[in-house]
Design a protein around this motif. Sequence first.
Motif, PDB file in Angstrom:
ATOM      1  N   ASN A 228      42.653  11.283   0.565  1.00 43.08           N
ATOM      2  CA  ASN A 228      42.020  10.354  -0.721  1.00 43.08           C
ATOM      3  C   ASN A 228      40.911  11.187  -1.168  1.00 43.08           C
ATOM      4  O   ASN A 228      40.534  11.068  -2.449  1.00 43.08           O
ATOM      5  N   LYS A 229      39.872  11.472  -0.329  1.00 45.96           N
ATOM      6  CA  LYS A 229      38.555  12.243  -0.621  1.00 45.96           C
ATOM      7  C   LYS A 229      38.844  13.427  -1.462  1.00 45.96           C
ATOM      8  O   LYS A 229      38.413  13.828  -2.683  1.00 45.96           O
ATOM      9  N   ALA A 230      39.955  14.045  -1.430  1.00 44.72           N
ATOM     10  CA  ALA A 230      40.445  15.623  -1.683  1.00 44.72           C
ATOM     11  C   ALA A 230      40.827  15.303  -3.105  1.00 44.72           C
ATOM     12  O   ALA A 230      40.464  15.898  -4.147  1.00 44.72           O
TER      13      ALA A 230
ATOM     14  N   LYS B  79      39.680  15.227  -9.133  1.00 44.60           N
ATOM     15  CA  LYS B  79      39.788  14.516 -10.366  1.00 44.60           C
ATOM     16  C   LYS B  79      38.347  14.868 -10.892  1.00 44.60           C
ATOM     17  O   LYS B  79      38.121  15.031 -12.394  1.00 44.60           O
ATOM     18  N   ARG B  80      37.370  14.754 -10.229  1.00 44.92           N
ATOM     19  CA  ARG B  80      35.975  15.021 -10.789  1.00 44.92           C
ATOM     20  C   ARG B  80      35.877  16.346 -11.176  1.00 44.92           C
ATOM     21  O   ARG B  80      35.235  16.523 -12.238  1.00 44.92           O
TER      22      ARG B  80
ATOM     23  N   HIS C 133      41.445  23.667 -15.449  1.00 43.66           N
ATOM     24  CA  HIS C 133      41.230  24.546 -14.200  1.00 43.66           C
ATOM     25  C   HIS C 133      42.583  24.576 -13.736  1.00 43.66           C
ATOM     26  O   HIS C 133      43.260  23.346 -13.147  1.00 43.66           O
ATOM     27  N   GLN C 134      43.031  25.827 -13.605  1.00 43.56           N
ATOM     28  CA  GLN C 134      44.686  25.976 -13.210  1.00 43.56           C
ATOM     29  C   GLN C 134      44.791  25.578 -11.732  1.00 43.56           C
ATOM     30  O   GLN C 134      45.906  24.635 -11.509  1.00 43.56           O
TER      31      GLN C 134
ATOM     32  N   ASN D 216      46.747  21.657  -7.638  1.00 45.99           N
ATOM     33  CA  ASN D 216      46.123  20.856  -6.471  1.00 45.99           C
ATOM     34  C   ASN D 216      46.466  19.292  -6.625  1.00 45.99           C
ATOM     35  O   ASN D 216      46.800  18.761  -5.689  1.00 45.99           O
ATOM     36  N   LEU D 217      46.153  18.866  -7.738  1.00 46.43           N
ATOM     37  CA  LEU D 217      46.166  17.289  -7.814  1.00 46.43           C
ATOM     38  C   LEU D 217      47.624  16.967  -7.872  1.00 46.43           C
ATOM     39  O   LEU D 217      48.007  15.803  -7.312  1.00 46.43           O
ATOM     40  N   LYS D 218      48.572  17.486  -8.363  1.00 47.62           N
ATOM     41  CA  LYS D 218      49.995  17.418  -8.516  1.00 47.62           C
ATOM     42  C   LYS D 218      50.437  17.434  -7.093  1.00 47.62           C
ATOM     43  O   LYS D 218      51.458  16.582  -6.598  1.00 47.62           O
TER      44      LYS D 218
END
Length: 509
Positions: free
Chosen positions: A195-197, A202-203, A211-212, A217-219
């Motif tokens: 969750n924190k990651a 997102k920030r 940012h590639q 990473n988000l996906k």
Amino acid sequence: MTDLINTEKDLVTSLKDYIKAEETKLEQIKQWAEKLDQLTDTATKDPEGFLGHPVNAFKLMKRLNTEWGELENLVLKDMSDGFISNMTIQRQYFPNDEDQAGAAKALLRLQDTYNLDTDTLSKGNLPGVKHKSVLTAEDCFELGKIAYTEADYYHTELWMEQALKQLDDGEVSTVDKVSILDYLSYAVYQQGDLNKAMTLTKRLLELDPEHQRANGNLKYFEYIMSKEKEANKTATKTDSQIDKETKAKKKEPNKDYLPERQKYEMLCRGEGLKMTPRREKKLFCRYYDGNQNPRYILGPVKQEDEWDKPRIVRFIEIISDEEIETVKELAKPRLSRATVHDPQTGKLTTAHYRVSKSAWLSGYESPVVSRINMRIQDLTGLDVSTAEELQVANYGVGGQYEPHFDFGRKDEPDAFKELGTGNRIATWLFYMSDVSAGGATVFPEVGASVWPKKGTAVFWYNLFPSGEGDYSTRHAACPVLVGNKWVSNKWIHERGQEFRRPCTLSELE
């Protein structure tokens, strides 16, 4: 390390000389420009009238043919030669990447041992400091990066968060939030806090949407999160329960090889077990004459009990400031990374659990060393002719020697075979400096802490009279938090002690 201070001071002096030379050069060019500015202003108002004066015509030819060439040479003159030359000479003494990483690891070690938070360290709020110094956001970022390269994600998170906090508080820095968040989000993910990651990622993307790695990473994080929720739903767990379980995970430093680390670090902080009043009553201080040694009958030394089992005694004012300085001056040119006996080979080797510099001094090198050796023999009643040379050790900030035995155990039959003098029967340890904070000698098995005091020495037996090892003598040199710790020790061996300390019939006596 004090030599590096002098090296840097010399470089600063050289740099100031270079700046002064550049300023002198610029002043000469400035004066030339101002003079010609006035001259050309006058000449351009009436060129023909100006050149009608033969002297002006001559001086114009001279300036353009000669003086402008001289000015060109002055502008092209490199004033940095002296500074660059000095830099080249001094660079051989500069620390390398490994040294910088070692200094960073020392800070992390101090942080864990003495329970220091990153903000305290960053602001330099340490006990006993004379010269307060702070860590910039860039410094915190570098500490986090070094932890990251060691796969130490716990400390990576702590120091990247500190760097981010300082930037959020308005500190101006060469490091940017995007770089910090990149490391921080991955370190948090590696510790299982998905969750924190995601929040940190997102920030990051708010600051740099293109940012590639962050987009990838988000996906990935969203995919993992969805998979976990599906798996947990089949196990009849609610989303709130899943979140609670995630938050309940306590982040800790990486587990290591040292079983008594917690006890050892508590003792280093002065939080160890206290001796009961009943046992304390059996500890005394006294004037000691070395069992009526002729040298000390009229002038006995001060001795006090530090611990009962194992018996550890401290000798007070046992080495003078002059002797300490002599020993240090003899040792300094030879100081090198301290070594330990490899139990497999019996040879000396460096080890990550001993961080200090040491040198060995023989009695024949100096009457001071010879006199110190004789003093140890007189006061212990043991023969030092078969002892190892006097070892001088310097522990800088973060310097330590983790829990260890001085004697060779039964599973290390070849530990001191090459010396041919048997096992280490006893240890004598001189404290040659006071330490502002940290640096205690601790015995985790029994809960004893012995604090450095300049001019004193402590002594204990490593073996029982039977020759069996006393496992309660397992000890450690705590990391130096503030200051500089100088010690010297004498490891006394079994050979020659047969009649000085006779064997007993009991194994543990």
